[in-house]
Design an enzyme around this catalytic site. Structure first.
Site, short mmCIF file in Angstrom:
data_model
loop_
_atom_site.label_atom_id
_atom_site.label_comp_id
_atom_site.label_asym_id
_atom_site.label_seq_id
_atom_site.Cartn_x
_atom_site.Cartn_y
_atom_site.Cartn_z
N GLY A 224 30.59 19.73 8.93
CA GLY A 224 30.08 18.44 9.03
C GLY A 224 28.96 18.28 9.74
O GLY A 224 27.74 17.93 9.56
N SER B 164 36.05 21.82 -0.67
CA SER B 164 36.24 20.24 0.04
C SER B 164 35.18 20.05 1.06
O SER B 164 35.00 19.00 1.43
CB SER B 164 37.64 19.95 0.47
OG SER B 164 37.97 20.84 1.70
N ASN B 165 34.58 21.32 1.52
CA ASN B 165 33.49 21.10 2.50
C ASN B 165 32.18 20.55 1.92
O ASN B 165 31.21 19.91 2.62
CB ASN B 165 33.14 22.36 3.26
CG ASN B 165 34.18 23.22 3.89
OD1 ASN B 165 34.38 24.29 4.25
ND2 ASN B 165 35.24 22.26 4.40
N GLN C 38 31.01 18.29 0.13
CA GLN C 38 30.92 16.73 0.12
C GLN C 38 30.11 16.20 1.50
O GLN C 38 29.37 15.36 1.43
CB GLN C 38 32.21 16.17 0.19
CG GLN C 38 32.32 14.58 0.54
CD GLN C 38 32.83 14.34 1.63
OE1 GLN C 38 33.27 15.20 2.55
NE2 GLN C 38 33.18 12.94 1.88
N ARG C 39 29.99 17.21 2.35
CA ARG C 39 29.23 16.77 3.64
C ARG C 39 28.55 17.80 4.32
O ARG C 39 27.72 17.43 5.16
CB ARG C 39 30.41 16.18 4.66
CG ARG C 39 31.50 17.19 4.99
CD ARG C 39 32.71 16.00 5.64
NE ARG C 39 33.66 17.22 5.98
CZ ARG C 39 34.53 17.87 5.26
NH1 ARG C 39 34.57 17.47 3.70
NH2 ARG C 39 35.45 18.62 5.53
N LYS D 276 31.62 30.95 7.28
CA LYS D 276 30.32 29.88 7.30
C LYS D 276 29.40 30.25 8.39
O LYS D 276 28.27 29.81 7.87
CB LYS D 276 31.39 28.47 8.16
CG LYS D 276 32.00 27.65 7.24
CD LYS D 276 32.80 26.58 8.11
CE LYS D 276 33.61 25.62 6.91
NZ LYS D 276 33.94 24.68 7.84
N ASP E 214 35.95 19.71 15.80
CA ASP E 214 36.72 18.31 15.44
C ASP E 214 38.26 18.44 16.27
O ASP E 214 39.04 17.68 15.65
CB ASP E 214 36.98 18.54 13.81
CG ASP E 214 38.05 19.92 13.69
OD1 ASP E 214 38.03 20.56 14.47
OD2 ASP E 214 38.21 20.16 12.36
N ASN E 215 37.98 19.00 17.44
CA ASN E 215 39.25 18.82 18.22
C ASN E 215 39.17 18.86 19.56
O ASN E 215 38.18 19.18 20.21
CB ASN E 215 40.34 20.07 17.75
CG ASN E 215 39.76 21.47 18.29
OD1 ASN E 215 39.86 21.89 19.43
ND2 ASN E 215 39.10 22.15 17.27
N CYS F 188 39.75 14.91 10.01
CA CYS F 188 39.09 14.36 8.72
C CYS F 188 39.84 14.92 7.68
O CYS F 188 39.84 14.02 6.52
CB CYS F 188 37.66 15.19 8.70
SG CYS F 188 36.65 14.41 9.74
N CYS G 255 51.27 14.64 -1.44
CA CYS G 255 50.17 13.57 -1.29
C CYS G 255 48.93 14.38 -1.16
O CYS G 255 48.83 15.61 -1.71
CB CYS G 255 50.29 12.67 -0.22
SG CYS G 255 50.33 13.71 1.41
#
Length: 374
Positions: A45, A73-74, A76-77, A90, A134-135, A189, A333
């Site tokens: 992102g 799912s990537n 979207q952004r 990627k 992201d970590n 995220c 979920c």
């Protein structure tokens, strides 16, 4: 591609003319960008807008580091990718996109994650590092190697509607000054979600500060942490100070040998009492001696579900009686966070619960792969 780093080709001069017209940039500044090498760690992102804008700006050498592949799912952004690139590396997909945007630059694709084994060499070759991970583990690794080698780096993080951004440069405060220890209860995220435009907003800020730093222009994010609230469109800055107790700042040469700071496990990973992969979850349900339970909210349930009973997680403590007598409760979920909490609650009451690892996201990926392979 013009390999001469001291002059421009005709196409380069035309491409960068709007930069060159700026007194703060000019031909000399544009040459600085052409001669620069930026290491972009993470091609998701944040990495998408960062890489696109740095490539468009004429940064001569970009190295992209990421071991992941493009997922539906990537999209979207992560605006650097397209639907038909799902499943591709990627960094390879991003490299192709950047060279289509600007064939005048050099782009390296490193198809692996940042590790203690490769961080030193990658950081050493760059003039500046942009953290698009992201970590916290990766951020401490970036920080320590940048401290040791006197390299500047631009940090950003995003979650839900909120973001943070800062520039850490030699002589100033470092990431360990800001976060001596990784914060507890960290969600990523995947579990917390993120509004699609937020990484674009923070990524553009990162690219902006990186370009200004290379040009020698004022960079207000140096020694300042910018807090971004995209929901209420509020921006706030906190001044950072160098810590006298920071081992990375006080002894930069030994920074890479510091104990690795790792973030606490995200909510999806804590307390994995009983977790099954999507394939195992499906087989367990087909066995017939269990009940399927959706613990998401009503709106999510109405929008999409894979069947079973529906008891939202916040209602589960009051409705446990509805599950008494069931041999096994298979909980699901969106991402596996709430179902993990549901399983913990069930087991506290003596019921046998199992969570779908990765939630519906993993279930749908598994289903898609099964269809593609058949």
């Amino acid at each position: 591609m013009n390999d001469n780093k001291t002059t421009f080709s005709a196409s380069e001069w035309l491409r960068y003319t709007r930069h060159i017209q700026l007194p703060e940039v000019g031909a000399a500044g544009q040459l600085k960008l052409k001669q620069a090498h930026i290491l972009v760690i993470g091609a998701g992102g944040l990495g998408s807008p960062v890489a696109l804008y740095l490539a468009a700006a004429g940064v001569g050498h970009l190295t992209l580091v990421d071991g992941d592949v493009v997922d539906t799912s990537n999209l979207q952004r992560q605006i650097i990718f397209e639907h038909d690139q799902v499943g591709q590396s990627k960094t390879t997909a991003a490299r192709a996109r950047l060279l289509r945007l600007n064939p005048e630059i050099c782009v390296d694709a490193v198809e692996t994650f940042l590790t203690p084994d490769n961080a030193g060499e990658l950081v050493a070759t760059a003039d500046l590092v942009v953290d698009c991970t992201d970590n916290f583990s990766a951020r401490y690794l970036i920080n320590d190697h940048c401290c040791a080698r006197g390299k500047p780096w631009v940090f950003a993080s995003i979650q839900k509607f909120f973001g943070q951004c800062a520039l850490f440069a030699p002589g100033g405060a470092c990431f360990r000054c800001l976060f001596p220890e990784a914060p507890a209860n960290v969600e990523d995220c995947n579990s917390a979600g993120v509004i699609g435009v937020l990484p674009g907003l923070l990524g553009v800020l990162q690219a902006n500060e990186a370009i200004k730093y290379l040009l020698g222009l004022p960079t207000p994010l140096q020694n300042n942490l910018l807090l971004v609230d995209a929901l209420h469109l509020e921006f706030r800055s906190i001044q950072l100070t160098r810590s006298d107790d920071c081992a990375a700042c006080n002894n930069p040469a030994s920074a890479p040998e510091l104990p690795r700071q790792t973030a606490p496990l995200c909510a999806a990973d804590r307390g994995k009492h009983s977790v099954l992969s999507p394939a195992e979850f499906r087989e367990r349900f087909r066995a017939g001696d269990c009940v399927l339970l959706d613990v998401r909210g009503p709106a999510e349930r109405q929008a999409f579900h894979i069947g079973g009973r529906h008891i939202p997680l916040d209602e589960l403590p009051q409705r446990l009686a509805e599950l008494e007598g069931e041999e096994t409760v298979l909980c699901y979920c969106q991402s596996g966070v709430r179902s993990g909490k549901a399983v913990a609650l069930l087991q506290q009451q003596g019921l046998n619960g199992v969570s779908l690892d990765g939630g519906l996201l993993a279930w749908l990926r598994c289903s898609r792969e099964s269809l593609e392979n058949n």
